[in-house]
Design a protein around this motif. Structure first.
Motif, PDB file in Angstrom:
ATOM      1  N   ALA A  92     -11.463   4.573 -12.076  1.00  0.00           N
ATOM      2  CA  ALA A  92     -11.219   3.747 -13.245  1.00  0.00           C
ATOM      3  C   ALA A  92     -11.457   2.287 -12.863  1.00  0.00           C
ATOM      4  N   ASP A  93     -11.937   1.511 -13.810  1.00  0.00           N
ATOM      5  CA  ASP A  93     -12.241   0.109 -13.514  1.00  0.00           C
ATOM      6  C   ASP A  93     -11.024  -0.637 -12.970  1.00  0.00           C
ATOM      7  N   SER A  94      -9.862  -0.270 -13.435  1.00  0.00           N
ATOM      8  CA  SER A  94      -8.644  -0.984 -13.049  1.00  0.00           C
ATOM      9  C   SER A  94      -8.264  -0.794 -11.586  1.00  0.00           C
ATOM     10  N   VAL A  95      -8.825   0.220 -10.928  1.00  0.00           N
ATOM     11  CA  VAL A  95      -8.445   0.480  -9.537  1.00  0.00           C
ATOM     12  C   VAL A  95      -9.621   0.387  -8.571  1.00  0.00           C
ATOM     13  N   LYS A  96     -10.808   0.132  -9.085  1.00  0.00           N
ATOM     14  CA  LYS A  96     -11.984   0.046  -8.221  1.00  0.00           C
ATOM     15  C   LYS A  96     -11.791  -1.019  -7.150  1.00  0.00           C
ATOM     16  N   GLY A  97     -12.150  -0.649  -5.932  1.00  0.00           N
ATOM     17  CA  GLY A  97     -12.030  -1.576  -4.823  1.00  0.00           C
ATOM     18  C   GLY A  97     -10.660  -1.605  -4.186  1.00  0.00           C
ATOM     19  N   ARG A  98      -9.685  -0.958  -4.825  1.00  0.00           N
ATOM     20  CA  ARG A  98      -8.322  -0.945  -4.294  1.00  0.00           C
ATOM     21  C   ARG A  98      -7.860   0.465  -3.922  1.00  0.00           C
ATOM     22  N   PHE A  99      -8.304   1.465  -4.660  1.00  0.00           N
ATOM     23  CA  PHE A  99      -7.887   2.847  -4.411  1.00  0.00           C
ATOM     24  C   PHE A  99      -9.048   3.638  -3.812  1.00  0.00           C
ATOM     25  N   THR A 100      -8.688   4.606  -2.965  1.00  0.00           N
ATOM     26  CA  THR A 100      -9.685   5.494  -2.381  1.00  0.00           C
ATOM     27  C   THR A 100      -9.193   6.927  -2.463  1.00  0.00           C
ATOM     28  N   ILE A 101      -9.989   7.777  -3.083  1.00  0.00           N
ATOM     29  CA  ILE A 101      -9.654   9.199  -3.179  1.00  0.00           C
ATOM     30  C   ILE A 101     -10.381   9.956  -2.075  1.00  0.00           C
ATOM     31  N   SER A 102      -9.706  10.938  -1.499  1.00  0.00           N
ATOM     32  CA  SER A 102     -10.328  11.758  -0.465  1.00  0.00           C
ATOM     33  C   SER A 102      -9.727  13.157  -0.510  1.00  0.00           C
ATOM     34  N   ASP A 141      -3.717   8.989 -17.845  1.00  0.00           N
ATOM     35  CA  ASP A 141      -5.090   8.510 -17.710  1.00  0.00           C
ATOM     36  C   ASP A 141      -5.689   8.933 -16.372  1.00  0.00           C
ATOM     37  N   LEU A 142      -6.986   9.120 -16.377  1.00  0.00           N
ATOM     38  CA  LEU A 142      -7.707   9.441 -15.159  1.00  0.00           C
ATOM     39  C   LEU A 142      -7.828   8.202 -14.287  1.00  0.00           C
ATOM     40  N   VAL A 143      -7.494   8.347 -13.031  1.00  0.00           N
ATOM     41  CA  VAL A 143      -7.548   7.225 -12.093  1.00  0.00           C
ATOM     42  C   VAL A 143      -8.766   7.325 -11.183  1.00  0.00           C
ATOM     43  N   ALA A 144      -8.969   8.510 -10.604  1.00  0.00           N
ATOM     44  CA  ALA A 144     -10.057   8.688  -9.652  1.00  0.00           C
ATOM     45  C   ALA A 144     -10.423  10.165  -9.596  1.00  0.00           C
ATOM     46  N   SER A 145     -11.681  10.411  -9.276  1.00  0.00           N
ATOM     47  CA  SER A 145     -12.126  11.788  -9.126  1.00  0.00           C
ATOM     48  C   SER A 145     -13.077  11.896  -7.947  1.00  0.00           C
ATOM     49  N   VAL A 146     -13.175  13.099  -7.408  1.00  0.00           N
ATOM     50  CA  VAL A 146     -14.089  13.354  -6.301  1.00  0.00           C
ATOM     51  C   VAL A 146     -14.716  14.726  -6.516  1.00  0.00           C
ATOM     52  N   THR A 147     -16.035  14.788  -6.357  1.00  0.00           N
ATOM     53  CA  THR A 147     -16.730  16.057  -6.556  1.00  0.00           C
ATOM     54  C   THR A 147     -16.676  16.895  -5.283  1.00  0.00           C
ATOM     55  N   THR A 148     -17.164  18.127  -5.405  1.00  0.00           N
ATOM     56  CA  THR A 148     -17.232  18.987  -4.233  1.00  0.00           C
ATOM     57  C   THR A 148     -18.202  18.429  -3.192  1.00  0.00           C
ATOM     58  N   ASP A 149     -19.143  17.612  -3.645  1.00  0.00           N
ATOM     59  CA  ASP A 149     -20.100  16.987  -2.727  1.00  0.00           C
ATOM     60  C   ASP A 149     -19.600  15.666  -2.162  1.00  0.00           C
ATOM     61  N   GLY A 150     -18.404  15.266  -2.604  1.00  0.00           N
ATOM     62  CA  GLY A 150     -17.836  14.049  -2.055  1.00  0.00           C
ATOM     63  C   GLY A 150     -18.125  12.781  -2.837  1.00  0.00           C
ATOM     64  N   TYR A 151     -18.755  12.904  -3.994  1.00  0.00           N
ATOM     65  CA  TYR A 151     -19.011  11.723  -4.804  1.00  0.00           C
ATOM     66  C   TYR A 151     -17.721  11.323  -5.526  1.00  0.00           C
ATOM     67  N   THR A 152     -17.447  10.046  -5.492  1.00  0.00           N
ATOM     68  CA  THR A 152     -16.202   9.543  -6.069  1.00  0.00           C
ATOM     69  C   THR A 152     -16.466   8.653  -7.274  1.00  0.00           C
ATOM     70  N   ASN A 153     -15.458   8.593  -8.128  1.00  0.00           N
ATOM     71  CA  ASN A 153     -15.533   7.724  -9.283  1.00  0.00           C
ATOM     72  C   ASN A 153     -14.129   7.207  -9.562  1.00  0.00           C
ATOM     73  N   LEU A 190      -4.756   9.913  -2.138  1.00  0.00           N
ATOM     74  CA  LEU A 190      -5.107   8.683  -2.834  1.00  0.00           C
ATOM     75  C   LEU A 190      -4.520   7.525  -2.044  1.00  0.00           C
ATOM     76  N   GLN A 191      -5.386   6.778  -1.394  1.00  0.00           N
ATOM     77  CA  GLN A 191      -4.961   5.579  -0.686  1.00  0.00           C
ATOM     78  C   GLN A 191      -4.982   4.430  -1.676  1.00  0.00           C
ATOM     79  N   MET A 192      -3.833   3.792  -1.840  1.00  0.00           N
ATOM     80  CA  MET A 192      -3.702   2.718  -2.811  1.00  0.00           C
ATOM     81  C   MET A 192      -3.348   1.428  -2.084  1.00  0.00           C
ATOM     82  N   SER A 225       0.832  -1.206   0.000  1.00  0.00           N
ATOM     83  CA  SER A 225       0.000   0.000   0.000  1.00  0.00           C
ATOM     84  C   SER A 225       0.864   1.253   0.000  1.00  0.00           C
ATOM     85  N   LEU A 226       0.300   2.301  -0.546  1.00  0.00           N
ATOM     86  CA  LEU A 226       0.891   3.627  -0.485  1.00  0.00           C
ATOM     87  C   LEU A 226      -0.224   4.652  -0.352  1.00  0.00           C
ATOM     88  N   ARG A 227       0.108   5.775   0.251  1.00  0.00           N
ATOM     89  CA  ARG A 227      -0.849   6.880   0.327  1.00  0.00           C
ATOM     90  C   ARG A 227      -0.212   8.100  -0.302  1.00  0.00           C
TER      91      ARG A 227
END
Length: 120
Positions: free
Chosen positions: A59-69, A45-57, A79-81, A17-19
């Motif tokens: 890439a399929d390749s990192v779903k379930g493994r990465f967390t943006i905050s 390439d885009l990996v992850a995004s977060v809106t001003t309201d906190g909604y996250t999205n 980005l917690q990886m 893991s890395l942060r």
């Protein structure tokens, strides 16, 4: 001019893991934010995004493994990886983003990025 300073990269074994952290020199409260990556010889390439309201999205390749905050007070993006794979090896960049016709577009000049190397 907004400055983006990424940090937290390094060499890690597969499964580790890395942060990553991104310091932004101006307020991020009015912008969506995103992490991008560029693997050797490939486009950014885009990996992850977060809106001003906190909604996250993600890439399929990192779903379930990465967390943006984000931290509005400190103007920081993270980005917690977890469960890293060799294919995650890349330079990682952050940016403020806008959405236009369904596309997510970076706003600022890119920072230097932070390098992540995942060994098998």
């Amino acid at each position: 001019q907004v400055q983006l300073v990424e940090s937290g990269g390094g060499l890690v074994q597969a499964g580790g893991s890395l942060r990553l952290a991104c310091a932004v020199s101006r307020t991020i409260s009015r912008y969506d934010m995103a992490w991008y990556r560029r693997a050797p010889g490939k486009q950014r390439d885009l990996v992850a995004s977060v809106t001003t309201d906190g909604y996250t999205n993600y890439a399929d390749s990192v779903k379930g493994r990465f967390t943006i905050s984000r931290d509005y007070v400190k103007n920081m993006l993270y980005l917690q990886m977890n469960s890293l794979k060799p294919e995650d090896t890349a330079d990682y960049y952050c940016n403020r983003v806008i959405r236009n016709n369904g596309r997510i577009l970076p706003v600022d000049y890119w920072g230097q990025g932070t390098q992540v190397i995942v060994s098998s």
